[in-house]
Design an enzyme around this catalytic site. Sequence first.
Site, PDB file in Angstrom:
ATOM      1  N   ASP A  15       1.073  -1.172  -0.072  1.00 23.88           N
ATOM      2  CA  ASP A  15       0.112  -0.125   0.000  1.00 23.88           C
ATOM      3  C   ASP A  15       0.726   1.282  -0.105  1.00 23.88           C
ATOM      4  O   ASP A  15       2.023   1.113   0.360  1.00 23.88           O
ATOM      5  CB  ASP A  15      -0.837   0.055   1.189  1.00 23.88           C
ATOM      6  CG  ASP A  15      -2.159   0.824   0.991  1.00 23.88           C
ATOM      7  OD1 ASP A  15      -2.342   1.440   0.080  1.00 23.88           O
ATOM      8  OD2 ASP A  15      -2.855   1.136   2.144  1.00 23.88           O
ATOM      9  N   ASN A  63     -11.181  -2.295  -5.224  1.00 22.02           N
ATOM     10  CA  ASN A  63     -10.419  -1.672  -6.110  1.00 22.02           C
ATOM     11  C   ASN A  63     -11.104  -1.490  -7.432  1.00 22.02           C
ATOM     12  O   ASN A  63     -10.519  -0.341  -8.281  1.00 22.02           O
ATOM     13  CB  ASN A  63      -8.855  -2.222  -6.273  1.00 22.02           C
ATOM     14  CG  ASN A  63      -8.127  -1.954  -5.162  1.00 22.02           C
ATOM     15  OD1 ASN A  63      -7.236  -2.969  -4.993  1.00 22.02           O
ATOM     16  ND2 ASN A  63      -8.175  -0.966  -4.362  1.00 22.02           N
TER      17      ASN A  63
HETATM   18  C1  IPE Z   1      -5.572  -2.853  -0.164  1.00 21.69           C
HETATM   19  O1  IPE Z   1      -5.203  -1.532  -0.360  1.00 21.69           O
HETATM   20  C2  IPE Z   1      -5.386  -3.438  -1.612  1.00 21.69           C
HETATM   21  C3  IPE Z   1      -4.360  -3.778  -2.189  1.00 21.69           C
HETATM   22  C4  IPE Z   1      -3.095  -3.561  -1.561  1.00 21.69           C
HETATM   23  C5  IPE Z   1      -4.161  -4.447  -3.708  1.00 21.69           C
HETATM   24  P1  IPE Z   1      -6.133  -0.505  -0.404  1.00 21.69           P
HETATM   25  O2  IPE Z   1      -5.577   0.744  -0.514  1.00 21.69           O
HETATM   26  O3  IPE Z   1      -7.198  -0.636  -1.591  1.00 21.69           O
HETATM   27  O4  IPE Z   1      -7.071  -0.320   0.943  1.00 21.69           O
HETATM   28  P2  IPE Z   1      -8.184   0.715   1.507  1.00 21.69           P
HETATM   29  O5  IPE Z   1      -8.901   1.127   0.670  1.00 21.69           O
HETATM   30  O6  IPE Z   1      -7.090   1.894   2.063  1.00 21.69           O
HETATM   31  O7  IPE Z   1      -8.669   0.120   2.802  1.00 21.69           O
HETATM   32  C1  IPE Z   2      -1.621   0.095  -3.407  1.00 20.58           C
HETATM   33  O1  IPE Z   2      -1.231   1.576  -3.161  1.00 20.58           O
HETATM   34  C2  IPE Z   2      -2.083  -0.400  -4.674  1.00 20.58           C
HETATM   35  C3  IPE Z   2      -3.158  -0.833  -5.010  1.00 20.58           C
HETATM   36  C4  IPE Z   2      -4.166  -0.660  -3.935  1.00 20.58           C
HETATM   37  C5  IPE Z   2      -3.757  -1.482  -6.159  1.00 20.58           C
HETATM   38  P1  IPE Z   2      -2.688   2.589  -3.408  1.00 20.58           P
HETATM   39  O2  IPE Z   2      -3.050   2.772  -4.833  1.00 20.58           O
HETATM   40  O3  IPE Z   2      -3.777   2.121  -2.435  1.00 20.58           O
HETATM   41  O4  IPE Z   2      -1.757   3.905  -2.807  1.00 20.58           O
HETATM   42  P2  IPE Z   2      -2.664   4.875  -1.870  1.00 20.58           P
HETATM   43  O5  IPE Z   2      -2.988   4.023  -0.759  1.00 20.58           O
HETATM   44  O6  IPE Z   2      -3.609   5.595  -2.762  1.00 20.58           O
HETATM   45  O7  IPE Z   2      -1.148   5.639  -1.369  1.00 20.58           O
HETATM   46 MG    MG Z   3      -4.212   2.454  -0.608  1.00 16.70          MG
END
Ligand code: IPE
Ligand code: IPE
Ligand code: MG
Length: 236
Positions: A15, A63
Amino acid sequence: MDTTNIPTHIAIIMDGNGRWAKQRGLPRTDGHRAGTETARAVVTRCRELGVKHLTLYTFSKENWSRPKDEVSTLFKLLTTFLTKEEASLKKQGIRLKVLGEIDDMPMAVRQVLKHVMRQTKNCTDMTLNLALNYSGRDEILRAAKALAAKGIAADDITEEAFADELWTAGQPDPDLIIRTSGELRLSNYLLFQCAYSEFYFTDIYWPDFSPEELEKAIAELGNRQRRFGKTGEQVS
Ligand code: IPE
Ligand code: IPE
Ligand code: MG
């Protein structure tokens, strides 16, 4: 590093790609691209250390509700990554598996996933699970439905029978779950399997996570006592 206590199964919630990019005034997709490089390095280091199962949270069911452009970039990056890494995975003895419904994914991704899974199916050094289109609750419901469909007697629904219907069937539960970027939640990840996992949270955004950071997490796990309900005295 001390390699006597390497966890058998590490699961990671990768993340912080978006925030990493924002901090640099870049589009979120640049963060995802940088995150791919981190994934490559972490996969290799895990395999070198002797981790047998590595699970990467790559795309959650939730997502899908991100902007269309971002979703399509994520799948493009995944397709490129797998195409580029196919030979290397094979050479490293890494078997690719997907936790999640492949058929709901764009055609190009589906094809490359199936191809690389086929190419690496006999690899035994490490299993790389990509949690893709994944939802922990959905996985549990799916298992319940599968057991019901088999007409299994209520008394025969054991933890083992249930686990056999999960995407992770045949694999041990994660010993260690790592989440980067400072968020302190599971986000629907491995809900059944994490019953006795150890958690490790770091503020580092995923693109800045490195093999050294991975080793830090593993070392920290070595300082913990996993009691599984017993007393400390019983365990030590
Ligand atoms: C969890 O991260 C999913 C992945 C790392 C693929 P998110 O960024 O989607 O999670 P939330 O929405 O902040 O909980
Ligand atoms: C994790 O990074 C990747 C996926 C969830 C696919 P994020 O895209 O969630 O990054 P933040 O949380 O917005 O910084
Ligand atoms: Mg995220």
